[in-house]
Design a protein around this motif. Structure first.
Motif, short mmCIF file in Angstrom:
data_model
loop_
_atom_site.label_atom_id
_atom_site.label_comp_id
_atom_site.label_asym_id
_atom_site.label_seq_id
_atom_site.Cartn_x
_atom_site.Cartn_y
_atom_site.Cartn_z
N ALA A 1 10.08 28.02 5.71
CA ALA A 1 9.25 26.98 6.68
C ALA A 1 9.60 25.35 5.90
N SER A 2 10.23 24.49 6.91
CA SER A 2 9.47 23.54 5.72
C SER A 2 8.47 22.39 6.87
N SER A 3 9.24 23.07 8.05
CA SER A 3 7.94 22.39 8.77
C SER A 3 6.37 22.11 8.50
N ALA A 4 5.91 23.17 8.35
CA ALA A 4 4.97 23.04 7.82
C ALA A 4 3.72 22.60 6.64
N SER A 5 4.84 21.99 5.81
CA SER A 5 4.57 21.47 4.36
C SER A 5 4.81 19.87 4.94
N SER A 6 6.02 20.60 5.35
CA SER A 6 6.33 18.15 5.77
C SER A 6 5.35 17.82 6.82
N MET A 7 5.24 18.42 7.76
CA MET A 7 4.45 18.09 9.34
C MET A 7 2.61 17.68 8.42
N SER A 8 2.19 18.69 7.62
CA SER A 8 0.95 18.25 7.35
C SER A 8 1.07 17.22 6.03
N ALA A 9 1.83 17.41 5.39
CA ALA A 9 2.48 16.21 4.41
C ALA A 9 2.03 14.84 5.15
N MET A 10 2.71 14.98 5.92
CA MET A 10 3.23 13.59 6.98
C MET A 10 1.24 13.10 7.59
N ALA A 11 1.05 14.51 7.66
CA ALA A 11 -0.21 13.73 8.64
C ALA A 11 -1.65 13.43 7.80
N LEU A 12 -1.46 14.01 6.72
CA LEU A 12 -2.35 14.10 5.87
C LEU A 12 -2.33 12.02 4.45
N CYS A 13 -0.87 12.21 5.01
CA CYS A 13 -1.06 10.34 4.69
C CYS A 13 -1.05 10.03 5.93
N LEU A 14 -1.12 9.96 6.90
CA LEU A 14 -1.40 8.95 7.99
C LEU A 14 -2.64 9.51 7.99
N VAL A 15 -3.67 10.10 7.60
CA VAL A 15 -5.11 9.87 8.41
C VAL A 15 -5.62 9.06 6.41
N SER A 16 -5.60 9.58 5.64
CA SER A 16 -5.74 8.86 4.48
C SER A 16 -5.35 7.14 4.36
N MET A 17 -3.85 7.18 5.19
CA MET A 17 -3.73 5.69 5.67
C MET A 17 -4.44 4.56 6.84
N GLU A 18 -4.75 6.01 7.66
CA GLU A 18 -6.59 5.34 8.62
C GLU A 18 -7.23 5.00 7.73
N GLU A 19 -8.01 5.76 6.95
CA GLU A 19 -9.12 6.03 7.16
C GLU A 19 -9.02 4.28 5.68
N GLU A 20 -7.69 3.63 5.16
CA GLU A 20 -7.06 2.16 4.55
C GLU A 20 -7.46 1.31 5.05
N VAL A 21 -6.80 1.77 6.81
CA VAL A 21 -7.05 0.13 8.07
C VAL A 21 -8.09 0.04 8.67
N ASP B 1 0.68 -0.68 -0.09
CA ASP B 1 -0.18 0.40 0.22
C ASP B 1 0.73 0.73 -0.18
N ILE B 2 0.49 2.09 -1.33
CA ILE B 2 1.10 3.19 -1.17
C ILE B 2 -0.13 4.69 -1.35
N ILE B 3 0.63 5.34 -0.18
CA ILE B 3 -0.50 6.66 0.22
C ILE B 3 0.80 8.03 -0.97
N SER B 4 0.40 9.22 -1.18
CA SER B 4 1.37 10.17 -1.20
C SER B 4 0.82 11.30 -1.23
N TRP B 5 0.89 12.57 -0.59
CA TRP B 5 0.34 13.92 -0.88
C TRP B 5 1.17 14.78 -1.02
N LYS B 6 1.28 15.47 -1.51
CA LYS B 6 2.05 16.43 -1.71
C LYS B 6 1.52 17.74 -1.23
N SER B 7 1.50 18.83 0.24
CA SER B 7 1.78 19.37 0.62
C SER B 7 1.93 21.53 0.43
N PRO B 8 1.88 21.90 1.16
CA PRO B 8 2.61 23.55 0.68
C PRO B 8 2.96 23.91 1.81
#
Ligand code: DP6
Length: 350
Positions: free
Chosen positions: A112-132, A9-16
């Motif tokens: 600041a990369s923390s806003a984009s990187s942490m939001s991209a990661m969070a979006l992936c995790l919530v998508s994963m949560e939906e899937e599992v 399983d692969i999920i990918s998000w681009k977040s600004p």
């Protein structure tokens, strides 16, 4: 070192990334803001994060790759974050997780990369949560949850899950505002703000000496703290009025006051943080003079660093481009600046 090979399983998000106009500076409890903030989501500065996961017979196992290379430093931070998240997302304990991330903006670009990187990661995790879990959330609940999960990684990241304008933190006058997640601005700003440009002038890109985390921490004992939180609430109210009626002059006044207040707080913290450089001040001076002389609609804002963001409506683009070229590039490190603008928010890639 074992490298996980996963075919499933692969999920990918681009977040600004986003730039705050009303600044979040000071927090308490578990990543809760001392005041409400308001930001503009950027278009071009973004993080792409891919999450590959598969069931693990043991405990959670994590690998983190940045720009194709395994990064021990980031991996350690991500593990700490995910361990904390387990109380919210217990399923994490049953999976191998492999994150592969990259930024669309150059390293040390002063963004600041923390806003984009942490939001991209969070979006992936919530998508994963939906899937599992097999439970799909309604769209607004999905982003609310992603904002909440992102906030636990980095406060400003909570605002990046939405396009255009976001607010985060309880504020009088913002319906359903919350300290635990951000929301899209609850009105449509006047059209003068609809395609706002953001020219990021790179004055100095050496890594900053004061981290945001330390800055927030120092606010706990800052002598101006109470006044600051009152000022932020007043500025937020005033900014929303100018955005509703389309008054760019008062918008600029508030936005610049916020930027300089942030740096005022930094400079009067103990230990102090003087992050502005001579070039930053020269740009501020030049912008104000240019605005007085030409009546161009332009405003500056500044993050916790020396680089200057110039905000301007698209109708002023040509003027502003010429102004940068003729007068401001001399203050930029190697003449570098980034041409960005207001963006539509994150995008699911896979
Ligand atoms: C000046 O969100 O980076 O950019 O919650 O500790 O990760 P943590 O802090 P962070 O702080 C951002 C500070 C700011 C203002 C803002 O974005 O509102």
């Amino acid at each position: 070192m074992t490298i996980l090979t996963m075919t499933n399983d692969i999920i990918s998000w681009k977040s600004p990334s986003n730039i705050a106009l009303i600044k979040y500076w000071g927090k308490h409890g578990v990543q809760l803001p001392q005041n409400a903030s308001l930001s503009m989501t950027l278009k071009n500065a973004a993080t792409n994060t891919e999450l590959q996961y598969r069931h693990s017979p043991n405990d959670m196992e994590v690998q983190y790759f940045f720009d194709g290379e395994r990064s021990q430093i980031f991996e350690e931070k991500v593990i700490i974050y995910l361990e904390r998240l387990k109380s919210e997302m217990p399923f994490l304990g049953d999976y191998y997780l492999k994150f592969s991330s990259s930024n669309s903006f150059p390293h040390s670009a002063g963004i600041a990369s923390s806003a984009s990187s942490m939001s991209a990661m969070a979006l992936c995790l919530v998508s994963m949560e939906e899937e599992v879990s097999g439970k799909k959330l309604a769209k607004s609940d999905f982003f609310k949850r992603a904002s909440h999960i992102a906030r636990l990684g980095s406060g400003s990241a909570s605002r990046s899950v939405y396009g255009s304008w976001s607010t985060w933190g309880v504020a009088e006058g913002i319906k359903n505002s919350s300290d635990t997640y951000a929301s899209p601005l609850d009105f449509s700003p006047h059209e003068v703000f609809s395609g706002l440009g953001d020219a990021i002038l790179l004055v100095d890109t050496t890594p900053k000496k004061v981290s945001s985390s330390l800055g927030h921490h120092l606010m706990k004992v800052h002598p101006y703290a109470t006044g600051r939180y009152r000022q932020a609430a007043m500025n937020l109210e005033a900014l929303m009025v100018s955005m509703q009626v389309g008054d760019f002059d008062s918008f600029a006044c508030v936005v610049e006051n916020e930027a300089l207040s942030l740096h005022g707080l930094l400079m009067t913290s103990s230990p102090e943080g003087l992050l502005l450089k001579p070039g930053s001040l020269q740009i501020i001076d030049a912008v104000r003079q240019f605005r007085n002389e030409t009546r161009t609609k332009i405003a500056f804002t500044i993050d916790a660093g020396p680089n200057i963001h110039l905000l301007y409506p698209q109708t002023e683009r040509e003027n502003v481009m010429q102004f940068i070229e003729n007068e401001l590039l001399q203050y930029c490190e190697n003449g570098r600046w980034i041409d960005d603008e207001i963006g539509d928010g994150p995008e699911r890639m896979k």
